[in-house]
Design an enzyme around this catalytic site. Structure first.
Site, PDB file in Angstrom:
ATOM      1  CE  LYS A  99       8.266 -12.365 -13.591  1.00  0.00           C
ATOM      2  NZ  LYS A  99       9.061 -11.797 -14.650  1.00  0.00           N
ATOM      3  CG  ASP A 145      -6.847  -4.860   6.589  1.00  0.00           C
ATOM      4  OD1 ASP A 145      -6.317  -4.907   7.712  1.00  0.00           O
ATOM      5  OD2 ASP A 145      -7.339  -3.819   6.112  1.00  0.00           O
ATOM      6  CG  ASP A 196      -6.364  -5.823  13.704  1.00  0.00           C
ATOM      7  OD1 ASP A 196      -5.511  -5.210  14.392  1.00  0.00           O
ATOM      8  OD2 ASP A 196      -7.278  -5.252  13.100  1.00  0.00           O
ATOM      9  CG  ASN A 234      -0.198  -0.096   2.503  1.00  0.00           C
ATOM     10  OD1 ASN A 234       0.555   0.802   2.861  1.00  0.00           O
ATOM     11  ND2 ASN A 234      -0.364  -1.200   3.212  1.00  0.00           N
ATOM     12  CE  LYS A 283     -11.070   0.942  11.035  1.00  0.00           C
ATOM     13  NZ  LYS A 283     -10.401   1.517   9.914  1.00  0.00           N
ATOM     14  CG  PHE A 290      -2.386   5.990  13.367  1.00  0.00           C
ATOM     15  CD1 PHE A 290      -1.690   5.782  14.540  1.00  0.00           C
ATOM     16  CD2 PHE A 290      -2.186   7.182  12.673  1.00  0.00           C
ATOM     17  CE1 PHE A 290      -0.794   6.730  15.023  1.00  0.00           C
ATOM     18  CE2 PHE A 290      -1.294   8.131  13.137  1.00  0.00           C
ATOM     19  CZ  PHE A 290      -0.598   7.909  14.325  1.00  0.00           C
ATOM     20  CE  LYS A 316      -8.675  -2.605  14.297  1.00  0.00           C
ATOM     21  NZ  LYS A 316      -7.633  -2.675  13.283  1.00  0.00           N
TER      22      LYS A 316
END
Ligand code: C5P
Length: 408
Positions: free
Chosen positions: A296, A286, A313, A217, A344, A330, A348
């Protein structure tokens, strides 16, 4: 040498027209009770006389690495003076920081007293840039500023307005009062996180599809690295578990490099027993490919489906096994920021969630700036206005220190 009671500031002065304002800055710093050691570049002495500064600070103004010719007995002492000055002072403040000085600091050049002493200086550095707008906006200058920010350097200004060259725009030296206030904020910051062991996760993770391809990401790691650097400066012992990023590790921080979410989980869990504050900043994947290919994957004309399975998580796992730890998460959201962040926080078991809207230009994942809202149980959400990530980091750590004090 024992440190004097008054905080000691090195006032570095670069060669720009704004150097005339440094005399006023020196006066304000002395008025605030600081010991001020002026160091001028050769070019700075063209704009302001050392005599003015020595009159205001009651110090010999340093202008050269070497004693004047004809004074051999002074040469040895002055040749190592840059180390003494670096170690005896609490803050290096450079005003005006010219484009040339920013470039020299970023590259680690050591051609004169100021730049040599800068390399030996272990404390916080505050830079007040001043230059022509085009010079400030030049990609080279902006790249140097970004690099220095990533290394934890502090900036005040430049302000926008009319410049000595007649141009309008960013490049004006910040007002001496604003520079003095920024210096005070750094000098007076207490070691309020001394005694804490803070473990942070930062950056993205990379989940292999095959030996050459990964799912990842856009996280740059800048927010997590800024938090690690500031937590260390505020006295904490810091363990930084980092995914792959292009940042230099902050000084005096223990860095554990990982690639995948599973490695990050293992690294966190192996150290959790030592930790009093956990801050999960990483953008952990995730999902990961359920069966990464050993070879490959070959290109084929047909569509390719990759089966994904959820990762663990990490934040939720730390929240479940919370003990006396403070847990900070965050929440990067693209909509319903406060609702999602509060959900959240509860799910959490976090004491604090730092919510930020991603997608705003220049802020969030890749930028040097951020704009966040602090979400705590039973407290009103606290918005933190857009600022450099090091500044945001200090605001988050203020909240951490406050919550720890309430826990005690
Ligand atoms: O649920 P979401 O992924 O948006 O939550 C973000 C928060 O959870 C961040 O603090 C992130 O570091 C943490 N997280 C984690 N492990 C995961 C996913 C997210 O620690 N696998």
């Amino acid at each position: 040498m024992p440190k004097a009671a008054a905080p000691r500031v090195i006032l570095g002065i670069g060669g720009g027209i704004a150097a005339y304002k440094s005399a006023e800055l020196a006066r304000l710093l002395v008025q605030q009770g600081y010991e001020v050691q002026p160091v001028m570049t050769r070019a700075a002495t063209e704009f302001l006389t050392p005599l003015t500064l020595s009159s205001l600070t009651h110090k010999r103004v340093i202008t050269s690495l070497f004693a004047p010719a004809g004074q051999p007995e002074a040469t040895l002492a002055s040749a190592i003076e840059h180390i003494g000055v670096a170690l005896e002072n609490d803050l290096l403040l450079v005003a005006p920081a010219t484009a040339d000085l920013l470039a020299q600091f970023a590259q680690g050049l050591a051609g004169d007293f100021l730049t040599t002493m800068h390399l030996a200086f272990p404390g916080p550095v505050l830079l007040a840039p001043a230059m022509n707008t085009n010079m400030w906006n030049h990609p080279a200058t902006q790249a140097n500023v970004a690099l220095l920010r990533a290394r934890g350097y502090h900036f005040v200004g430049p302000a926008a307005g009319e410049l000595a060259c007649g141009m309008e725009g960013p490049g004006r030296l910040a007002e001496p009062a604003a520079i003095a206030a920024a210096a005070s904020a750094l000098l007076d910051k207490k070691h309020d996180l001394a005694g804490e062991t803070i473990l942070l996760t930062a950056g993205p993770t990379q989940e292999p599809i095959d030996p050459v391809r990964v799912i990842t990401n856009r996280s740059s790691g800048k927010m997590g690295y800024a938090l690690a650097q500031r937590a260390q400066a505020r006295g904490a012992r810091v363990i930084l578990v980092s995914g792959p990023v292009a940042l230099s590790p902050p000084a005096n921080v223990e860095l554990l490099r990982v690639e995948t979410a599973a490695q990050m989980y293992d690294a966190v869990m192996s150290r959790l027993a030592e930790v009093s504050v956990f801050i999960g900043v990483a953008a952990v994947a995730d999902y990961r490919p359920a069966r990464p290919a050993a070879e490959k994957l070959k290109k084929s004309v047909s569509a390719l489906a990759i089966e994904l399975e959820p990762t663990t998580d990490i934040l939720a796992a730390v929240g479940r096994d919370k003990g006396h730890r403070l847990v900070v998460g965050f929440a990067a959201e693209t909509g319903n920021l406060l609702g999602e962040a509060e959900r959240k926080r509860e799910a959490k078991n976090c004491d604090l969630v730092v919510a930020n809207l991603v997608g705003a230009p220049g802020a969030g994942f890749e930028g040097d700036e951020n704009e966040v809202v602090l979400i705590r149980r039973g407290q009103q959400p606290e918005p933190v206005a857009r600022a450099a990530k090091t500044v945001i980091a200090d605001r988050i750590l203020d909240a951490v220190a406050d919550l720890r004090a309430r826990q005690a």
